[in-house]
Structure formats: structure tokens, C-alpha cells
Design an enzyme around this catalytic site. Structure first.
Site, PDB file in Angstrom:
ATOM      1  CD  GLU A   1      -4.651  -5.318   2.442  1.00  0.00           C
ATOM      2  OE1 GLU A   1      -2.821  -5.314   2.113  1.00  0.00           O
ATOM      3  OE2 GLU A   1      -4.697  -6.186   2.681  1.00  0.00           O
TER       4      GLU A   1
ATOM      5  CB  CYS B   1       1.395  -5.194  -3.331  1.00  0.00           C
ATOM      6  SG  CYS B   1      -0.122  -6.734  -3.368  1.00  0.00           S
TER       7      CYS B   1
END
Ligand code: NAD
Length: 496
Positions: free
Chosen positions: A252, A288
Site C-alpha cells: 500500500e 495516503c
């Protein structure tokens, strides 16, 4: 208990095979609100410590993989109960070491619980073996655990990005060694200790340190899977380190998520404008999936900018993470603050306009901590670093676009593709969303506001490999094993 005023720093240990292990060397983690204050000392674990933790996880895997899923779920639910009982104190610790306001730290725990409970609720059904009778015989399909998982996590959401890995991995019968970021080692260690105590020794271990420990965790032959959340550059090292032993991987990574505001968006919708601002500045932009560039249809641009600044000035209140009026705290660390400042300075040098946003609740804090004035950047070029690089901080550029084809191309040119958002009339937004290259696209909301743990989350292109959350987030800790019992044991075309 209140942890706002520390009497002395906490001491963090590694946890290997159920035992707290001290290290010869320690590093300190400072309070980002006041870096003169040390929040904790944590071990600089050696490669040998990492090997010991991997060995413990490897040995405990032999018995753990044979346990019933129901037993694993029971243990995990007990761990969640214990975490919930301590969440007040844990959220305070997280605010203290991270710099995110208390409401934000509590929100991180709430999302973590939602996910852990989802994983518990669905584990038995997802992991149940399937038996198929068919015209060629019978087939049993099992979902086997993979083995030892190395989990490596970043500093920005240390609890949710650790529990996102711990819960499904252990429920599926794997064991784990987790390495958190040195910029947020304290709260996650407490969380791991609480969870690990509900499982046999060695099932969940934690070590601390930097790249050398990371290299061992990603190259050791006894590690079967890597679950990594962090930067794209770090992931390149990890892929190389893991290639010799062909490890399974979930990555990720970074993003440069865009918010696309279409012609039909109602700029007078104050709630929508507030959601937009939050999607840029929550956790001081250090998420993010925060929207890191805003493209607005040229017909709305001037009015949008004006209303955006009004909404931002209302919502953004920079202050001490323990000040209940603060919506944003300091940036987590000096390196990150410098990176964001470099991008802003570069934008200024290129002639962009940098407009300060929000209220500073206590200007004195700026003298001591890693505080930054949130800003919006106007008049930049489509290829400027502040537009194409991940800022990961409290600044966002707003750029005009002329038509859908152009904005879709601008979006998809990025090396990243984590999340994105499209704002406007639903049918227009869905039409554009279908052409966006990203793991998730949200309509009329963005970032964590549109996150739902029951659906898979992850990035395309250089934003990642694989998915976390949802049923896929559990299955990613399994190997499919086919046990075949055909009626005809021999193939007709093989000669005697
Ligand atoms: P980072 O890549 O610097 O560090 C992440 C972790 O990797 C840390 O624990 C670090 O100690 C470890 N590490 C460093 N070098 C290593 C090596 N050679 N081998 C193994 N491990 C190593 O990231 P960060 O600065 O902590 O976090 C910010 C980044 O994370 C941003 O790019 C952000 O977009 C990304 N992120 C992505 C997601 C997502 O879900 N896609 C979520 C949060 C953050």
C-alpha cells in the site's frame, strides 16, 4: 489518566516470543508539538533480534495454523475488547507521539475497531473450505495460511495500518513480525502487546528499528509474505529484497490523489465545500488518500477558489493536539515538514500564489514544534512538483481545466493511482469516475470520509499491489489449496 504532560518518557521494548526484549541501543521519539520533550525511548533492534522474532513466528506457525478459525476469532474479539477498554489512554498516547488532534486519534481507533470486527464477523465464512461434487469427481478447496508475515508500517496512521494487517493475518492462521515506523513507535507497541497477550507466544511479535531490520524482515527465507504500507521508493527496495525468495506481497504505497470538480458542482453547497477542505487537510494532510491536487472546471474556478478559502478559513484551526478547538496539529516530523516546505518554496519561485488558510490558535507553538501554516497554491503549472509529487502535508494546489478529456488525461498521467474523487452531478461524476485509473473513486466526498472497511482498498500503478480491507483483505493472507479426487485417476491419452 492524562498523558498530555509527561512526567517521564515511556520505554518501549521489542516483543519476541511473548517476552519483552530490551536492546543495547535505543532511539528517542520526540513530541512533534514540542521536540524538546522526549515521548519515548524505543529499541534500535539488530538484525539478530529480527531473526529471533522471525524464528519465533516460524516455530509458532506450526501449531497456530492448525487451530480452528472459531478459536482465533474468539481470541481476536477478546483483544478488541481489551483495546476498547483502554482506548481513552491509547488515543491520548497516539496524539502525543504523532501530533494529530485527539478527535483524529480517536477516529483512527474507531476505524481500526470497525475493521477488526468486520474481519472477525467474516473470517469463518471466508475461510471455510469448499467441497464441490462435479462430473469429474470431487474437489475440496481450502484457504490455507501463508506462513510468517512481515508487516511494515508507516507513521501517519500507525494503529489502523497495523491492525489492518494483524487481524486478517492472525485470523487466517498466519503468524507475524511487525515493524512500526520510528516516528510513531509507542502506541502501536502498546496495541501489539495487548493483542499478542491473547494469542500463544510467538504468534504476534514486534521489533523496532530502521532499514537493516526492514531488510531482514523482507529477505529472510522463513518469511512467506510481506504486508507493507509506506512510500513507493521504499517499496522498490522491498521488492528487490524479497525477490530471491519470491515472497507474496501486499504493498500500500504513495498517492497523488486528485479531486475533480465538474461544471455541475454547486459551489454554494457549504457542506460539500467543508468535505472538500477536510479531504485535503485532515491529519495535516498526512494521509495516503488525501486529495493532493484539485482540478476545477474553468467556468467555476474563481468562485470555487473564493468559497474554498472561506470554507478552509472556517474549518482549519491549527493548535495543540490536546486543544479541543484544534482541527489540525503539527506535522509529524521535521523531515516531512521540510519536504512540504521545499515544495511550497519551489511553487513560489515558479511564480505561484501561496495563500495561508485557517486560524492559528497559539502562534507560540510555531516557535517550538513542527507546525506549518496550511496553504492553498494557485497559478501553478500542471507539471510543477507541487502538483505531480506527493506533498503529504498541509498544502494543496488548485488548478483549472477546460474539458473532461483534459482532466481525465491529467489525472491518469500520474505514476500513482490510489484514490480519487469526482464532485458534481451524480451521473456526470460516475461517467468520469469510470475512466479514472485508481483503486477507489469517491463521488462528492473524498479521503477517509468516503472510506468503507467492507470494500477492498488499494492502489493501481505505483500506488500498490493487492488490496486490504473487505473480503479481499482477508483472502490476501491465504493460499488457495485444491485437493482433487477425480473419478478417473488416469488420463486416456497417456500410452501404456
Ligand atoms: P516509509 O516508506 O519511509 O516507511 C515505511 C516503513 O518502512 C517504516 O517502518 C520504515 O522504517 C520502513 N523501511 C524503511 N526502509 C526500509 C527498507 N529498506 N526495508 C524495509 N522497511 C523499510 O514511509 P513513511 O514516511 O513512514 O510513510 C509515508 C508514506 O506512506 C507516504 O508515501 C504515504 O502515501 C504512504 N502511505 C500509504 C498508504 C496506503 O494505504 N496506500 C497509507 C499510509 C501511508
Amino acid at each position: 489518566m492524562t498523558v498530555k504532560h509527561l512526567t517521564k518518557p515511556y520505554v518501549v521494548h521489542a516483543l519476541i516470543n511473548g517476552k519483552a526484549v530490551a536492546a543495547d541501543k535505543q532511539f528517542s521519539r520526540e513530541n512533534p508539538t514540542n521536540p524538546d520533550e522526549i515521548v519515548c525511548y524505543a529499541p534500535v533492534n539488530s538484525r539478530e533480534d529480527a531473526i529471533a522474532a522471525i524464528d519465533a513466528a516460524y516455530q509458532s506457525f506450526a501449531a497456530w495454523k492448525l487451530t480452528e478459525v472459531g478459536e482465533r476469532v474468539k481470541r481476536m474479539r477478546k483483544a478488541i475488547e481489551k483495546l476498547k477498554a483502554s482506548v481513552g489512554e491509547l488515543a491520548q498516547l497516539l496524539s502525543l507521539e504523532h501530533g494529530k488532534p485527539l478527535y483524529d486519534a480517536e477516529g483512527e481507533f474507531a476505524v481500526s475497531f470497525m475493521w477488526m470486527e468486520f474481519a472477525c464477523d467474516h473470517a469463518e465464512e471466508v475461510l471455510r473450505e469448499e467441497v464441490r461434487q462435479h462430473d469429474k469427481g470431487k474437489t475440496i478447496i481450502t484457504k490455507d495460511p501463508i506462513g510468517v508475515v512481515s508487516a511494515i508500517t508507516p507513521w501517519n496512521y500507525p494503529i489502523s495500518l497495523s491492525t489492518i494487517k494483524i487481524a486478517p493475518a492472525l485470523l487466517a492462521g498466519n503468524t507475524m513480525v511487525l515493524k512500526p515506523s520510528p516516528y510513531a513507535p509507542l502506541t502501536v507497541s502498546k496495541v501489539v502487546e495487548l493483542i499478542a497477550a491473547e494469542f500463544p507466544p510467538g504468534v504476534l511479535n514486534i521489533v523496532h528499528g530502521e532499514a537493516d531490520v526492514g531488510v531482514e524482515l523482507t529477505s529472510n527465507r522463513k518469511v512467506a509474505k510481506i504486508a507493507f504500507t509506506g512510500g513507493t521508493e521504499t517499496a522498490k527496495h522491498i521488492m528487490k529484497a524479497a525477490s530471491d525468495t519470491i515472497k507474496k506481497m501486499t504493498l500500500e504505497l504513495g498517492g497523488n490523489d486528485a479531486a475533480i470538480v465538474l461544471r455541475g458542482f454547486d459551489v454554494g453547497d457549504e457542506r460539500a465545500m467543508r468535505r472538500m477542505v477536510i479531504s485535503n487537510f485532515l491529519t495535516a494532510g498526512q494521509i495516503c488518500m488525501i486529495a493532493k491536487r484539485i482540478y476545477v472546471h474553468r467556468s467555476l474556478y474563481d468562485e470555487f477558489v473564493q468559497k474554498y478559502i472561506e470554507a478552509a478559513n472556517k474549518w482549519i484551526r491549527v493548535g495543540d493536539p490536546f486543544d479541543p478547538h484544534a482541527t489540525i496539529g503539527p506535522v509529524n516530523n521535521k523531515k516531512q515538514a521540510e519536504h512540504v516546505q521545499r515544495l511550497i518554496d519551489d511553487a513560489k519561485n515558479r511564480g505561484s500564489e501561496v495563500i495561508p488558510l485557517g486560524t492559528v490558535l497559539d502562534a507560540g507553538l510555531f516557535e517550538q514544534g513542527y507546525f506549518m501554516q496550511p496553504t492553498v497554491v494557485l497559478g501553478c503549472g500542471y507539471d510543477d512538483p507541487i502538483v505531480v509529487e506527493e506533498q503529504f502535508g498541509p498544502t494543496v494546489p488548485i488548478l483549472p481545466f477546460d474539458d473532461e478529456e483534459q482532466v481525465i488525461a491529467l489525472h491518469n498521467e500520474s505514476i500513482y493511482g490510489l484514490t480519487s474523487s469526482v464532485w458534481g452531478r451524480e451521473e456526470d461524476a460516475i461517467r468520469v469516475a469510470r475512466r479514472i485509473e485508481a483503486g477507489t473513486t469517491m463521488i462528492n466526498t473524498a479521503a477517509v470520509q468516503g472510506l468503507d472497511v467492507q470494500f477492498p482498498f488499494g492502489g493501481v500503478k505505483q500506488s500498490g499491489v493487492g488490496r486490504e480491507y473487505g473480503i479481499e483483505g482477508i483472502l490476501s493472507y491465504t493460499e488457495t489449496h485444491v485437493i482433487n479426487l477425480p473419478h478417473h485417476l488416469e488420463l486416456p491419452y497417456i500410452p501404456e
